[in-house]
Design an enzyme around this catalytic site. Sequence first.
Site, PDB file in Angstrom:
ATOM      1  N   HIS A  22      -0.630  29.725  17.217  1.00  0.00           N
ATOM      2  CA  HIS A  22      -1.053  28.909  18.351  1.00  0.00           C
ATOM      3  C   HIS A  22      -0.167  29.237  19.541  1.00  0.00           C
ATOM      4  O   HIS A  22       1.045  29.358  19.402  1.00  0.00           O
ATOM      5  CB  HIS A  22      -0.908  27.416  18.023  1.00  0.00           C
ATOM      6  N   SER A  77      -1.007  16.677  18.327  1.00  0.00           N
ATOM      7  CA  SER A  77      -2.328  17.208  18.656  1.00  0.00           C
ATOM      8  C   SER A  77      -2.464  18.652  18.178  1.00  0.00           C
ATOM      9  O   SER A  77      -3.424  19.021  17.493  1.00  0.00           O
ATOM     10  CB  SER A  77      -2.550  17.118  20.169  1.00  0.00           C
TER      11      SER A  77
END
Lengths: 442, 442
Positions: free
Chosen positions: A88, A189
């Site tokens: 990510h 998140s």
Amino acid sequence: MVSPDRLNAETIIAKKRDGGELSEKEIRYFIENFTQGRIPDYQASAWCMAIFQRGMSQQETIALTRAMAESGETIDLSDTLDYVVDKHSSGGVGDKTTLVVLPLVAAMGVPVAKMSGRGLAYTGGTLDKLESIRGFNVHLSPEQFKTRAAEYGIVLAGQTHELAPADGMLYALRDVTGTVSSKPLIASSIMSKKIAAGADGIVLDVKTGSGAFMRTIDDAVDLARLMVQIGEGTGKDVTAIISDMNQPLGHAVGNALEVREAVETMQGSGPADFVEHCVMIAGQMVRLAGKSYELDLSDIDTELRTRLTNGDALAMFRRMVEAQGGDLRQLDDLNLLPQAPVRRELKAPHAGYIREVDARGVGLATLDLGAGRRKKGERIDHAVGVIVHQKVGDHVDAGDPLFTIHARKEEHASQVAIDLATCIEWADRPGLPLFYDVISTR
Amino acid sequence: MVSPDRLNAETIIAKKRDGGELSEKEIRYFIENFTQGRIPDYQASAWCMAIFQRGMSQQETIALTRAMAESGETIDLSDTLDYVVDKHSSGGVGDKTTLVVLPLVAAMGVPVAKMSGRGLAYTGGTLDKLESIRGFNVHLSPEQFKTRAAEYGIVLAGQTHELAPADGMLYALRDVTGTVSSKPLIASSIMSKKIAAGADGIVLDVKTGSGAFMRTIDDAVDLARLMVQIGEGTGKDVTAIISDMNQPLGHAVGNALEVREAVETMQGSGPADFVEHCVMIAGQMVRLAGKSYELDLSDIDTELRTRLTNGDALAMFRRMVEAQGGDLRQLDDLNLLPQAPVRRELKAPHAGYIREVDARGVGLATLDLGAGRRKKGERIDHAVGVIVHQKVGDHVDAGDPLFTIHARKEEHASQVAIDLATCIEWADRPGLPLFYDVISTR
């Protein structure tokens, strides 16, 4: 699902408002009931504001991540893959890393199955970039996703709404209530989506600098540490890299332009900084997964550099593009990728050293050209963008190219040219600046 | 002095503890009574802690500055000088700027009369540096100070205890109660001394970086703005320059070594960064004073560069040294300045680019050699120090010199060599670093 006795949204909000530490039970109650629509938005946004003001402990943040990860479907790839490694990036200008790193890691014998989001920033996200290639299909069912991963060793698809729905719902609220920039909310998140998608190991590319969400190194390190702690708390292997985003990564900023630069990198002619970045990220991914796949981990970097440029990585990229319906002719001849009709080159007005190439300014310029989105759902123009010719520390002579603008219309190029000129800071000499500011009574 | 009705220390402390804004009357009452010994230390330190926690408004900070400036004698030079321009540096490693800037400004026709403090840091302060010169006398009475200023156009002396005594008393308390690093307290401390010493215009060299008190640019800018606001509130002209202190200034760090570099700079062979620094600081001083002395302000920088190297500045420096009893032969032959018996050169172990020369680390190394003080009143060794051969951004080959250690004893040199080696950060390429950190679960 039955609400446990005595728990209710108001008391949970009030407890956080007064600085209390919420239990895993309270957090799970709040997230489950919010996801089911039994806790209304106005309570959830008040709760987010209380978290923003009061923060969350490590234990609370881990509990929140787990509750969000388990708020919907989860993907389990363990029947087809021994170990799933995901990456990510916190997002930056010219960040086309996934396009290279995924095939590179796959070329090392480590299967990669990644879900990406769309970009809501300066340029598109990885999905948008790949859609520069005609026919490339990012919409795969969980079943298709699993099959491709097992069959081809590489798959990259859009995130389905069924995954970690609490995160999507909460983020939409945070976005309009001034509660986005809270580290526990950001960390949970990011991590909840990765965990829901079935990752065993997660490599986080946490960017810091003018073009990043985290402006300072300290903030980036804090966020990274928190996500690593979440990894420890949820039994995932996590490596976070704090990387520079004060200047754009590589040279190309824009969707098709970045696909072109990614392919050129896999053909052996990538920008030096981008090559190093890809080797670093891929190396960490291989290190996490390597033991499960019984790889020789003794000289990963050399091996990565070899497979990056000897055609192995490019072959994996082509395999992925073909499997997902993309037009391979555009990779054989990169000039067939979407091209902007207007090109404008900005030249150096004088000689000097490049002290700064403001990543944020370049990002905003490409957004103005139409390469990114200001609002969710906006269409983006795959062809437009900016080529940044110089890196910080470079010496240029008068007349050397600074930027090449790829625009849809002449007037766009003219406006952006003015903005880009202010993105360059000059220096008389290399090294650190001598002065930062002068402030005076008159 | 009579205490006004109803005012007392306890209510003033409590008001600040609860975040209230103190009136000018309350602040003046506190400072006057503290200076006279009627408010005890334990109340003053509690007050400082409350200020540390709650901060001070701009108006409060101005009132505190004025009260401290007027807590003792003040010097008035207006009968002999039209305009007194002073400078202050927040302190750094290798900062010998005053030694050059004072004679340079005087050589421009602007008289300079400066009071300096002693160093309590990595190396000595300006007074300590000047005392490297045999016979140099820094103890002048206010009357002598005024006479020298009028007669020679340049004087540099130690601060007398009669000036702003409240500041000295308060600083001693802050130093042992963890209340040094409060911006209103720092700003009022610096400015009160300058105002008491009769300055009309003040140039502040606010350093930022690893070797500075203010580590971040934002903190330095905040402090600078506050001092400029104090200038506006007290009718003084103030210019603050935010300058880099991530690497040492110039090459020399150590008292006699810095005197030597300062003289060499006035002989035309100064380090490029130090020359630019001196021209910047001197230029701002001349700009502030220039109107009062009817100077042509159109091309100050060229004029400064000329007088820095054509012998004018050096002549002024010699005039000051002679007037204050210093041995001029040590300036004619710089090898007569104190010299350390042990010299050790550290060489580059490999080729590369210099990414960082940690100013703090170099400062601590010179402190270990004996060039500075850990406690007030400690003796310093004028001869010892470090020559830093490379600047950030430089490319070096294996075997190029990195540092030359000037030490009293062999064992000092050996210890410091180990510490200095860690002060250099290397890079494979010029420009920004690609990565800052890697954090991992395993």
